[in-house]
Design a protein around this motif. Structure first.
Motif, short mmCIF file in Angstrom:
data_model
loop_
_atom_site.label_atom_id
_atom_site.label_comp_id
_atom_site.label_asym_id
_atom_site.label_seq_id
_atom_site.Cartn_x
_atom_site.Cartn_y
_atom_site.Cartn_z
N GLU A 343 -5.79 3.84 -12.33
CA GLU A 343 -6.75 3.05 -11.59
C GLU A 343 -6.33 2.50 -10.21
N ALA A 346 -5.99 5.40 -7.88
CA ALA A 346 -7.34 5.77 -7.09
C ALA A 346 -7.87 4.69 -6.21
N SER A 347 -7.59 3.22 -6.44
CA SER A 347 -7.67 2.18 -5.50
C SER A 347 -6.84 2.41 -4.16
N ASP A 349 -5.95 5.19 -2.87
CA ASP A 349 -6.31 6.14 -2.42
C ASP A 349 -7.65 5.93 -1.48
N LYS A 350 -8.44 5.12 -2.37
CA LYS A 350 -9.66 4.73 -1.58
C LYS A 350 -9.11 3.70 -0.55
N ILE A 351 -8.32 3.04 -0.49
CA ILE A 351 -7.91 2.02 0.60
C ILE A 351 -7.32 2.83 1.73
N ASN A 352 -6.51 3.87 1.35
CA ASN A 352 -5.78 4.49 2.29
C ASN A 352 -6.76 5.48 3.29
N ARG A 353 -7.85 5.81 2.23
CA ARG A 353 -8.90 6.69 3.17
C ARG A 353 -9.82 5.74 4.08
N MET A 354 -10.13 4.46 3.54
CA MET A 354 -10.72 3.41 4.32
C MET A 354 -10.03 3.17 5.62
N THR A 359 -16.01 4.65 8.82
CA THR A 359 -16.68 4.23 7.63
C THR A 359 -18.40 4.72 8.26
#
Length: 785
Positions: A343, A346-347, A349-354, A359
């Motif tokens: 988890e 995944a978080s 990766d999400k932060i890295n994408r953001m 957006t």
């Protein structure tokens, strides 16, 4: 413990005043616990101290029973016993226990006990020592034993023991000195000092021991809390292997994390359990290979992440471990901890994408574009190749935002990003830099023509119509292109070069792409120097006004002047308004410059005849400032010029920004009585809606149409006739600009223009010549003069 007053383990010291209770420690909470320990230790020695006092007093009474009066000896004995008992009761009544807290005043209160004991035991050396032949020796022997006992019993309470020892020892030494026994007096002082030093040393040692115990207890408590949290959360687990890297003593939580039975997992190879189905194929993840190398080398490791397949699902683990050795130094396996960080990964990766994707559009953002460009530059340098960078700016996008609102603008940007993404291949990355700016990184630009075609396709694709919220929208795109490393050795330099190329595309009217040229950098540097010089010119008043005559087309009578801004730089000479006015608008200097022009022109026009007007050009930026009405009113009031003699010239661009209040500002200016003129009509959108929004008094026909009509261009003649007819129908005058010959004057007169302006009737004049011309009333009269 504070670093200023360390009392934990190691070669440290304790401040004396804090030790004896004369001041508070740097960590009051911890020192409160230490003081409680000191008082508790004193309580434990209370009975011993009482026994020592009573025994010493009994011995003293027995030794001097035959030499001293009984009333004196008995009175002293009773007093000594009473003080000793009172001190013992006081010590025993303390409620402090290990782990509690004691106030500073409580430790200071023990000083009374030391003073009281010192008072009663100062009597023997004072009154008894001179009795008999061996009285002094007897007294000193008893006191030395008692002082030693007190030093032991009251060591935790250093302040009390110091006062007792110092008091008794000082009196004894003083008595001996008065008797002339100086060696004995010195020996007494030395003995007392040694006892006091030993007492303080022991007190300090006890405090250090207690501080160490407190620190250890706190660490134990912290470890216990962490272990309890570790056990309660169930997020982490322990694992252990033998020397052959087989799992031993598998915890239920570890087995559960592996999806295996706690019994059957013991004895399995640790790497085999982690590898799962890939164990047979040998297709291991990089993290598992790193783990195998660490374990093979018997190295400690931590924060090692690797994928693990558990019951057909990929999970990510983070493990750490250290090698174990037995008492003989032989390697006996690894012991470590692990946790499931799926988890968290995944978080992350999400932060890295953001952090790297926009957006709104889903395209890479400025950060990722810069990183990609930097890598492309490194690859180009490594392989002696080329990369390319495009800066893309949308044309007319601001008008969409201003007229239809930002939500529509945002949806339009999404459509733009979709079209850009469709044009990108594996060799290109497109991102949004912010606002309506986009960028494209071409990793391999070995074929420049291919890059040029991509830039042209981008312009063509983005220029097609868009359907957004039942609106058909048309925008365009301008592109600046730079190749690396030719146009920049670093990513920053290449971006700067592409930006300069984009600036050239925008200057050319948009809808084009330009490739960076070194000359662009020269021009940019010239603009920078010119901006600095422009700021200096504003501050030092280097600008002046010239006045160009405006005459009646039929009678050639002078009707007014147009005030024109001129700038002669001390070093660069005359600088064209076409160059410095746009620069002033970009640098936000147009407002102070425009205000100065308005006030200067009004003051000068006040010296002219009452039927001669002055026209002043107004920038759109000035009209979007609600305070501009107050500036106009102030300029008229201060100069004494009547409002009907001032004419403000505006262009169609004023109306291109909806919702900024420009129309309301114009209406308030008209309410003052000031006249308005629409300048350069026919060169822009030429929408009739602009004429209906505001009460213009005249329309100015651009010199390009006048010159075209003089050459027989039918379109130019038709436009002039249409504008004249439109103006007459709306009750407006028309002014033809750029009339330079008699033939052009005759032509615009025949076409119906009301007024004429141009070199034929006069170039822009200095203020004195303009004033003389105004006073001569007619152009013909002036020409004759």
């Amino acid at each position: 413990m504070s670093t200023a007053e360390p009392i934990a383990a190691g070669p440290v010291s304790v401040d004396f005043r804090t030790l004896v209770g004369l001041r508070e420690g740097t960590d009051p909470a911890e020192w409160g616990r230490i003081r409680s320990f000191q008082l508790q230790a004193g309580r434990q020695f209370a009975l011993f101290l009482l026994g020592a006092n009573l025994l010493a007093a009994t011995v003293m009474v027995m030794l001097f029973a035959k030499s001293l009066p009984m009333w004196l000896l008995g009175g002293w004995g009773v007093a000594t016993a009473a003080v000793a008992i009172a001190v013992a009761i006081r010590r025993r009544r303390t409620e402090h226990r290990d782990g509690s807290h004691a106030a500073l005043s409580e430790l200071r209160g023990t000083a009374l006990e030391g003073i009281a004991l010192a008072a009663v035991w100062s009597v023997p050396p004072t009154l008894f020592a001179g009795v008999g032949t061996g009285g002094a020796f007897v007294v000193w022997m008893v006191l030395s034993v008692l002082m030693t006992a007190v030093a032991v019993a009251l060591a935790p309470l250093a302040l009390s023991s110091i006062l007792f020892l110092g008091g008794v020892g000082g009196v004894a030494a003083g008595k001996l000195a008065l008797a002339g026994a100086y060696p004995a007096s010195g020996a007494t002082l030395l003995f007392t000092s040694l006892l006091m030093l030993g007492c303080v040393t022991r007190a300090r040692a006890l405090v250090l021991i207690r501080a160490g115990q407190i620190a250890l207890a706190e660490r134990d408590e912290t470890v216990s809390l962490l272990l309890r949290e570790f056990e309660d959360t169930g997020a982490d687990w322990l694992w252990e292997t033998d020397a052959a890297r087989r799992i031993i003593k598998a915890s239920p939580r570890f087995a559960f994390a592996c999806g295996l039975d706690p019994v059957s997992i013991n004895g399995k190879a640790f790497l085999e359990v982690l590898a799962g189905p890939s164990w047979e194929s040998g297709n291991f993840a990089a993290g598992l290979r790193d783990l195998a190398e660490k374990m093979k080398g018997r190295e400690s490791f931590r924060d090692l992440r690797l994928p693990v397949h558990v019951e057909g699902e990929e999970r990510w683990w983070e493990i750490a471990a250290s090698p174990r050795y037995d008492e003989r130094g032989a390697f006996c396996g690894f012991r470590g901890v692990g946790s499931d960080v799926t988890e968290q990964r995944a978080s992350a990766d999400k932060i890295n994408r953001m952090a790297r994707y926009d957006t709104l559009t889903g395209l890479p953002n400025r950060l990722m574009v810069n990183e990609t460009l930097a890598r492309a530059m490194l690859e180009a340098e490594k392989w002696s190749g080329r990369c390319a960078f495009m800066m893309i700016d949308l044309d007319r996008f601001k008008a969409v935002n201003d007229t239809l609102g930002h939500p529509v603008g945002d949806r339009l940007l999404s459509r733009v990003s979709e079209r850009l993404a469709q044009l990108m291949g594996e060799n290109e990355l497109c991102g949004r830099l912010g606002g309506d700016e986009f960028a494209v990184v071409v990793r391999d630009a070995a074929d420049p023509e291919k890059v040029h075609r991509l830039a042209q396709r981008i312009i063509e694709s983005l220029s097609r119509s868009y359907e957004v919220d039942q609106h058909t929208l048309y925008i365009g795109a301008s592109v600046g292109l730079a190749f690396g490393p030719r146009d920049g050795r670093t990513a920053e330099m290449l971006i700067r070069s592409a930006d300069l190329a984009l600036y050239r595309s925008k200057d050319a009217g948009g809808g084009k792409f330009h490739i960076y040229e070194p000359q662009l950098h020269v021009e940019a540097e010239e603009r920078r120097r010119l901006e600095v010089a422009l700021r200096t010119a504003v501050e030092q008043g280097q600008m002046h006004l010239a006045y160009q005559p405006v005459v009646d087309a039929t009678s050639t009578k002078l009707t007014g002047f147009e005030a024109l801004l001129r700038w002669v730089h001390p070093e660069y000479g005359p600088i064209s308004p076409a160059k410095f006015v746009p620069l002033a608008e970009e640098a936000r200097l147009i407002a102070p410059i425009g205000e100065w022009v308005l006030r200067t022109a009004c003051r000068e026009a006040a010296n002219w005849p009452s039927d001669v007007r002055v026209a002043v050009n107004v920038s759109p930026d000035q009209l979007h400032d609600p305070n501009f009405v107050a500036v106009v009113a102030s300029a008229l009031a201060n100069s004494g010029l009547t409002a009907d003699r001032l004419e403000l010239e505006v262009t169609e661009s004023v109306f291109m920004r909806e919702g900024t209040g420009a129309v309301r500002v114009l209406e308030r200016i008209l309410d003052l009585g000031v006249r308005l003129s629409l300048d350069d009509f026919g060169t822009g959108y030429s929408s009739l809606g602009y004429l209906s929004r505001t009460r213009f008094s005249s329309i100015k026909i651009d010199r390009s149409f006048v010159q075209g009509a003089s050459k027989g261009v039918r379109e130019a003649i038709a436009i002039i006739r249409a504008v004249v007819a439109l103006a007459k129908s709306l009750g407006m005058a028309t002014t033809a600009e750029g009339v330079e010959t008699e033939a052009e004057h005759q032509m615009v007169q025949e076409l119906g223009c009301s007024k004429v302006q141009g070199y034929y009737f006069g170039r822009p004049l200095p203020v004195d010549e303009a004033r003389n011309l105004a006073n001569q009333r007619r152009w013909n009269d002036a020409a004759a003069a």
